[in-house]
Enzyme design. Structure first.
Site, PDB file in Angstrom:
ATOM      1  N   LYS A  74       0.829  -1.214   0.000  1.00 62.15           N
ATOM      2  CA  LYS A  74       0.000   0.000   0.000  1.00 62.15           C
ATOM      3  C   LYS A  74       0.868   1.271   0.000  1.00 62.15           C
ATOM      4  O   LYS A  74       0.656   2.166  -0.806  1.00 62.15           O
ATOM      5  CB  LYS A  74      -0.907   0.027   1.244  1.00 62.15           C
TER       6      LYS A  74
ATOM      7  N   ARG B 294     -10.838   0.320   7.044  1.00 62.29           N
ATOM      8  CA  ARG B 294     -10.328  -1.012   7.301  1.00 62.29           C
ATOM      9  C   ARG B 294     -11.411  -1.968   7.790  1.00 62.29           C
ATOM     10  O   ARG B 294     -11.125  -3.099   8.130  1.00 62.29           O
ATOM     11  CB  ARG B 294      -9.236  -0.926   8.363  1.00 62.29           C
TER      12      ARG B 294
HETATM   13  P1  ADP Z   1      -0.242  -3.096   7.621  1.00 63.40           P
HETATM   14  O1  ADP Z   1      -1.345  -2.977   6.623  1.00 63.40           O
HETATM   15  O2  ADP Z   1       1.007  -3.619   7.041  1.00 63.40           O
HETATM   16  O3  ADP Z   1      -0.643  -3.878   8.842  1.00 63.40           O
HETATM   17  P2  ADP Z   1      -0.435  -0.208   8.440  1.00 63.40           P
HETATM   18  O4  ADP Z   1       0.726   0.692   8.595  1.00 63.40           O
HETATM   19  O5  ADP Z   1      -1.467   0.147   7.424  1.00 63.40           O
HETATM   20  O6  ADP Z   1       0.194  -1.652   8.147  1.00 63.40           O
HETATM   21  O7  ADP Z   1      -1.171  -0.369   9.862  1.00 63.40           O
HETATM   22  C1  ADP Z   1      -0.468  -0.733  11.015  1.00 63.40           C
HETATM   23  C2  ADP Z   1      -1.427  -0.879  12.194  1.00 63.40           C
HETATM   24  O8  ADP Z   1      -2.039   0.382  12.471  1.00 63.40           O
HETATM   25  C3  ADP Z   1      -2.587  -1.829  11.968  1.00 63.40           C
HETATM   26  O9  ADP Z   1      -2.241  -3.168  12.249  1.00 63.40           O
HETATM   27  C4  ADP Z   1      -3.634  -1.285  12.953  1.00 63.40           C
HETATM   28  O10 ADP Z   1      -3.350  -1.710  14.273  1.00 63.40           O
HETATM   29  C5  ADP Z   1      -3.396   0.208  12.892  1.00 63.40           C
HETATM   30  N1  ADP Z   1      -4.289   0.833  11.875  1.00 63.40           N
HETATM   31  C6  ADP Z   1      -3.923   1.355  10.670  1.00 63.40           C
HETATM   32  N2  ADP Z   1      -4.992   1.819   9.991  1.00 63.40           N
HETATM   33  C7  ADP Z   1      -6.071   1.596  10.787  1.00 63.40           C
HETATM   34  C8  ADP Z   1      -7.478   1.838  10.668  1.00 63.40           C
HETATM   35  N3  ADP Z   1      -8.004   2.406   9.557  1.00 63.40           N
HETATM   36  N4  ADP Z   1      -8.274   1.465  11.704  1.00 63.40           N
HETATM   37  C9  ADP Z   1      -7.784   0.909  12.810  1.00 63.40           C
HETATM   38  N5  ADP Z   1      -6.483   0.636  12.987  1.00 63.40           N
HETATM   39  C10 ADP Z   1      -5.619   0.969  12.000  1.00 63.40           C
END
Ligand code: ADP
Ligand code: ZN
Length: 215
Positions: free
Chosen positions: A13, A86
């Site tokens: 992403k 998400r």
């Molecule tokens: P990845 O998709 O590799 O797990 P991200 O950097 O997108 O990595 O997200 C890391 C963490 O941040 C997620 O595992 C979650 O705990 C939190 N997170 C990110 N985006 C959201 C969201 N939209 N809602 C809730 N938690 C989120």
């Protein structure tokens, strides 16, 4: 052009969001990056987010939605939402926010990838703590161990890139995030990109498809 990018952990992403900017300048809004910044700066939000992130769980919807509303209020056009929504509740909240601001989505890009490929990618992933340059100990090793080729900064691993947390992140993805595929298909916004070979070789094609939608 207003885009959402979602996909399993490690699908690419962030890489997609950064590289697509060679075609057009976007505001890149990554909820993961925003939370990590709060954690680094030890804010109250950072303290709250840590508890969930280290377990591979989602940070509560209300907190995340407020964060996004605030970001979008400052931007409103040509953005990439990376990691939000998400789950279905967040997608519905986003629809409301967009309606309030009079914003239309161009597309929701689903990065589709074989789970076996990503686990290996994630456990080998590192990045520069100063400039953010991405590395991979198998595909893209730094010339000097733990040192950034670009700026000499120290390379670090994300705290949630360990096998146990990765497993939880996958479960969370399948249970909560994957239903977005149908949600955006029904809205006629879904674009699926197979990322088994990496996202970079697909960029031109993705951009061509997005440009056609934007007309
Ligand atoms: P990845 O998709 O590799 O797990 P991200 O950097 O997108 O990595 O997200 C890391 C963490 O941040 C997620 O595992 C979650 O705990 C939190 N997170 C990110 N985006 C959201 C969201 N939209 N809602 C809730 N938690 C989120
Ligand atoms: Zn660097």
């Amino acid at each position: 052009m207003q885009l959402i990018i979602f996909g399993a952990p490690g699908a690419g992403k962030g890489t997609m969001a950064q590289n697509i900017q060679k075609f057009k300048q976007f505001s890149h809004i990554s909820t993961g990056d925003l939370f990590r910044r709060h954690i680094k700066e030890k804010t109250d939000l950072g303290k709250l987010a840590t508890e969930y992130i280290e377990k591979g769980l989602l940070v509560p919807d209300k907190v995340t939605e407020d964060l996004i509303r605030h970001e979008l209020d400052m931007i409103r056009e040509d953005f990439i939402l990376d990691g939000f929504p998400r789950n279905i509740a967040q997608a519905e909240a986003l629809d409301e926010i967009l309606q309030d601001f009079g914003i239309k989505l161009t597309a929701c890009v689903h990065l589709d990838i074989d789970p076996e490929i990503v686990v290996e990618r994630l456990v080998n992933r590192m990045s520069c703590q100063d400039c953010g340059a991405p590395y991979n100990l198998i595909i893209k090793k730094p010339k000097v161990e733990n040192v950034c080729d670009e700026c000499g900064g120290q390379l670090t691993r994300r705290a949630d890139d360990n096998e146990e947390t990765i497993r939880h992140r996958f479960t969370t993805y399948h249970e909560e995030t994957a239903p977005l595929i149908d949600y955006y298909k029904k809205q006629g916004l879904l674009m699926t990109v197979n990322c088994n070979e990496g996202i970079l070789t697909k960029l031109d094609q993705v951009w061509e498809e997005l440009s056609a939608l934007d007309k």
